[in-house]
Write a protein that holds these residues in place. Structure first.
Motif, mmCIF file in Angstrom:
data_model
loop_
_atom_site.group_PDB
_atom_site.id
_atom_site.type_symbol
_atom_site.label_atom_id
_atom_site.label_comp_id
_atom_site.label_asym_id
_atom_site.label_seq_id
_atom_site.Cartn_x
_atom_site.Cartn_y
_atom_site.Cartn_z
ATOM 1 N N ILE A 239 0.846 -1.200 0.000
ATOM 2 C CA ILE A 239 0.000 0.000 0.000
ATOM 3 C C ILE A 239 0.880 1.249 0.000
ATOM 4 O O ILE A 239 2.025 1.218 0.454
ATOM 5 N N THR A 240 0.325 2.351 -0.513
ATOM 6 C CA THR A 240 1.072 3.597 -0.640
ATOM 7 C C THR A 240 0.584 4.628 0.377
ATOM 8 O O THR A 240 -0.516 4.519 0.916
ATOM 9 N N ALA A 241 1.426 5.628 0.596
ATOM 10 C CA ALA A 241 1.073 6.716 1.513
ATOM 11 C C ALA A 241 -0.175 7.454 1.032
ATOM 12 O O ALA A 241 -0.984 7.913 1.834
ATOM 13 N N ASN A 242 -0.338 7.537 -0.279
ATOM 14 C CA ASN A 242 -1.504 8.212 -0.846
ATOM 15 C C ASN A 242 -2.803 7.490 -0.477
ATOM 16 O O ASN A 242 -3.825 8.113 -0.173
ATOM 17 N N GLU A 243 -2.752 6.162 -0.457
ATOM 18 C CA GLU A 243 -3.920 5.382 -0.060
ATOM 19 C C GLU A 243 -4.258 5.607 1.413
ATOM 20 O O GLU A 243 -5.429 5.743 1.783
ATOM 21 N N VAL A 244 -3.229 5.656 2.248
ATOM 22 C CA VAL A 244 -3.443 5.891 3.679
ATOM 23 C C VAL A 244 -4.038 7.284 3.892
ATOM 24 O O VAL A 244 -4.926 7.484 4.730
ATOM 25 N N GLN A 245 -3.575 8.244 3.095
ATOM 26 C CA GLN A 245 -4.117 9.611 3.172
ATOM 27 C C GLN A 245 -5.623 9.614 2.882
ATOM 28 O O GLN A 245 -6.403 10.265 3.585
ATOM 29 N N ASN A 246 -6.030 8.867 1.868
ATOM 30 C CA ASN A 246 -7.461 8.764 1.544
ATOM 31 C C ASN A 246 -8.235 8.097 2.676
ATOM 32 O O ASN A 246 -9.354 8.496 3.006
ATOM 33 N N ALA A 247 -7.617 7.079 3.277
ATOM 34 C CA ALA A 247 -8.270 6.353 4.374
ATOM 35 C C ALA A 247 -8.511 7.256 5.580
ATOM 36 O O ALA A 247 -9.508 7.119 6.287
ATOM 37 N N LEU A 248 -7.586 8.198 5.805
ATOM 38 C CA LEU A 248 -7.663 9.071 6.984
ATOM 39 C C LEU A 248 -8.455 10.361 6.757
ATOM 40 O O LEU A 248 -8.689 11.119 7.708
ATOM 41 N N ALA A 249 -8.874 10.606 5.534
ATOM 42 C CA ALA A 249 -9.473 11.899 5.175
ATOM 43 C C ALA A 249 -10.644 12.299 6.079
ATOM 44 O O ALA A 249 -10.702 13.436 6.567
ATOM 45 N N ASP A 250 -11.576 11.389 6.316
ATOM 46 C CA ASP A 250 -12.767 11.733 7.107
ATOM 47 C C ASP A 250 -12.441 12.023 8.569
ATOM 48 O O ASP A 250 -12.991 12.955 9.164
ATOM 49 N N THR A 251 -11.567 11.206 9.165
ATOM 50 C CA THR A 251 -11.235 11.414 10.580
ATOM 51 C C THR A 251 -10.478 12.730 10.777
ATOM 52 O O THR A 251 -10.743 13.466 11.727
ATOM 53 N N ILE A 252 -9.564 13.037 9.853
ATOM 54 C CA ILE A 252 -8.818 14.304 9.947
ATOM 55 C C ILE A 252 -9.769 15.483 9.768
ATOM 56 O O ILE A 252 -9.677 16.500 10.460
ATOM 57 N N SER A 253 -10.718 15.329 8.859
ATOM 58 C CA SER A 253 -11.698 16.386 8.584
ATOM 59 C C SER A 253 -12.508 16.735 9.835
ATOM 60 O O SER A 253 -12.794 17.907 10.092
ATOM 61 N N SER A 254 -12.862 15.730 10.645
ATOM 62 C CA SER A 254 -13.656 15.999 11.855
ATOM 63 C C SER A 254 -12.837 16.761 12.900
ATOM 64 O O SER A 254 -13.367 17.608 13.627
ATOM 65 N N ILE A 255 -11.523 16.501 12.967
ATOM 66 C CA ILE A 255 -10.652 17.255 13.885
ATOM 67 C C ILE A 255 -10.543 18.703 13.432
ATOM 68 O O ILE A 255 -10.638 19.637 14.239
ATOM 69 N N VAL A 256 -10.377 18.909 12.130
ATOM 70 C CA VAL A 256 -10.299 20.273 11.565
ATOM 71 C C VAL A 256 -11.580 21.035 11.860
ATOM 72 O O VAL A 256 -11.555 22.203 12.289
ATOM 73 N N SER A 257 -12.730 20.390 11.670
ATOM 74 C CA SER A 257 -14.032 21.043 11.903
ATOM 75 C C SER A 257 -14.189 21.465 13.361
ATOM 76 O O SER A 257 -14.676 22.561 13.651
ATOM 77 N N SER A 258 -13.768 20.600 14.287
ATOM 78 C CA SER A 258 -13.865 20.936 15.716
ATOM 79 C C SER A 258 -12.947 22.089 16.082
ATOM 80 O O SER A 258 -13.314 22.958 16.881
ATOM 81 N N ALA A 259 -11.741 22.104 15.510
ATOM 82 C CA ALA A 259 -10.802 23.196 15.773
ATOM 83 C C ALA A 259 -11.373 24.523 15.266
ATOM 84 O O ALA A 259 -11.265 25.562 15.938
ATOM 85 N N LYS A 260 -12.011 24.492 14.096
ATOM 86 C CA LYS A 260 -12.646 25.707 13.554
ATOM 87 C C LYS A 260 -13.750 26.195 14.478
ATOM 88 O O LYS A 260 -13.891 27.392 14.732
ATOM 89 N N LEU A 261 -14.546 25.253 14.986
ATOM 90 C CA LEU A 261 -15.656 25.600 15.876
ATOM 91 C C LEU A 261 -15.156 26.264 17.153
ATOM 92 O O LEU A 261 -15.737 27.255 17.627
ATOM 93 N N VAL A 262 -14.077 25.721 17.730
ATOM 94 C CA VAL A 262 -13.499 26.315 18.944
ATOM 95 C C VAL A 262 -13.023 27.738 18.661
ATOM 96 O O VAL A 262 -13.267 28.664 19.454
#
Length: 332
Positions: A239-262
């Motif tokens: 597997i490639t780093a690019n695939e792992v990046q796609n796998a993590l996209a949703d979880t990272i997005s939720s952290i970003v959204s919470s940081a914006k809200l704070v």
């Protein structure tokens, strides 16, 4: 009678202990292995972690903390007793005062469980403190001035985001998305994409070795082994780093959204301070390649990784031990 004060970062993934006057003396995985029929403890910590996914049917490896809170009270108590005895902070004539850090949004019932587990493991007194506060202090931030400081602490079970000023939390958010969810997302991706079953340890190895959230990250790849879901036989895929990046996209997005809200809930004067001072990343998740750049782009403020991010919370507890009487015993 003399007793040592100790600070504990009771993490979902790791337990770290700071003994006053000695510094950080323990950093071990939050894992216990038991015999299923007799409930006899076979191993605790690193020795137990090595057994995950490799035990026979009558032995089970348990992680007694989930999402930053106690999931199995008795096993947590056993684990705490073992670690406290291991670092020599307790003996037949002394009971230490213990400061434990917890996520900001835990309920009073969950706080009571943490307090009782610590008391039953031999504490004379138990103090609770909010995790992001300890992380900020441990990262070297001066949170006691009338100015804004923002910290994002990404642990194993929770991500705690807080803006602090005058020694206390002004706005905060705690979400059950952190290192464990990263591992689960990788396991799920490989299962769906390759029909390959992998274990927790393999998923964590992928995260540590090739995971990135950098838009144009270094292209790395890794051979992984698991069980083919179709044939049931062992199989190796790359597997490639690019695939792992796609796998993590949703979880990272939720952290970003919470940081914006704070940030949106932060008073304007403190927001201005954060633009000057930047946001500090702590916890094991801070080591994820490219995360500080991604957060900086999304939040429009500088983002920096703390020095030794995995030890910020326990270092913070160590500094707080010097002023233990000022730490609240009540709900934070």
């Amino acid at each position: 009678m003399f007793s040592k004060d100790i600070g504990i970062d009771l993490g979902t993934a790791n337990v770290l202990i700071h003994v006053k006057g000695r510094g950080v003396v323990l950093d071990e995985p939050s894992v216990v292995t038991l015999e299923t029929d007799t409930k006899r403890v076979l191993a605790v910590g690193e020795e137990a972690r090595r057994m995950i996914g490799r035990t026979p049917g009558n032995i089970v490896a348990i992680r007694p903390l989930r999402d930053g809170v106690i999931a199995d009270f008795e096993v947590t108590e056993t684990m705490l007793k073992y670690f406290i005895n291991k670092v020599g902070a307790r003996n037949w004539y002394s009971h230490p005062r213990i400061l434990i850090c917890a996520p900001t949004n835990i309920t009073s019932v969950e706080q009571k469980a943490i307090r009782e587990a610590a008391e039953r493991s031999g504490a004379k007194e138990v103090f609770l403190e909010a995790e992001p506060k300890a992380a900020a202090i441990g990262a070297g931030m001066n949170i006691f001035e009338p100015s804004g400081n923002m910290v994002i602490d990404i642990g194993g079970g929770t991500t705690d985001i807080a803006v602090l000023s005058m020694g206390d939390i002004v706005t905060s958010s705690s979400l059950k998305v952190a290192g464990d969810r990263f591992d689960e997302a990788i396991m799920r991706y490989i299962k769906n994409e390759y029909k390959l079953m992998i274990g927790e340890r393999t998923s964590e190895d992928i995260k540590i070795n090739i995971a990135t959230v950098r838009p144009n990250g270094i292209q790395r790849e890794m051979d992984i082994r698991g069980r083919d879901m179709v044939s049931g036989l062992p199989k190796t895929v790359t597997i490639t780093a690019n695939e792992v990046q796609n796998a993590l996209a949703d979880t990272i997005s939720s952290i970003v959204s919470s940081a914006k809200l704070v940030l949106e809930q932060t008073p304007p004067e403190l927001s201005a301070d954060i633009i000057d001072r930047g946001v500090i990343l702590t916890g094991g998740g801070a080591l994820l390649d490219g995360l500080e750049e991604l957060l900086s782009q999304e939040l429009h403020v500088p983002v920096l990784v703390a020095e030794d991010p995995m030890h910020c919370v326990v270092k913070g507890t160590g500094l707080m031990l010097n002023n233990l009487d000022k730490v609240s015993k009540k709900k934070f």
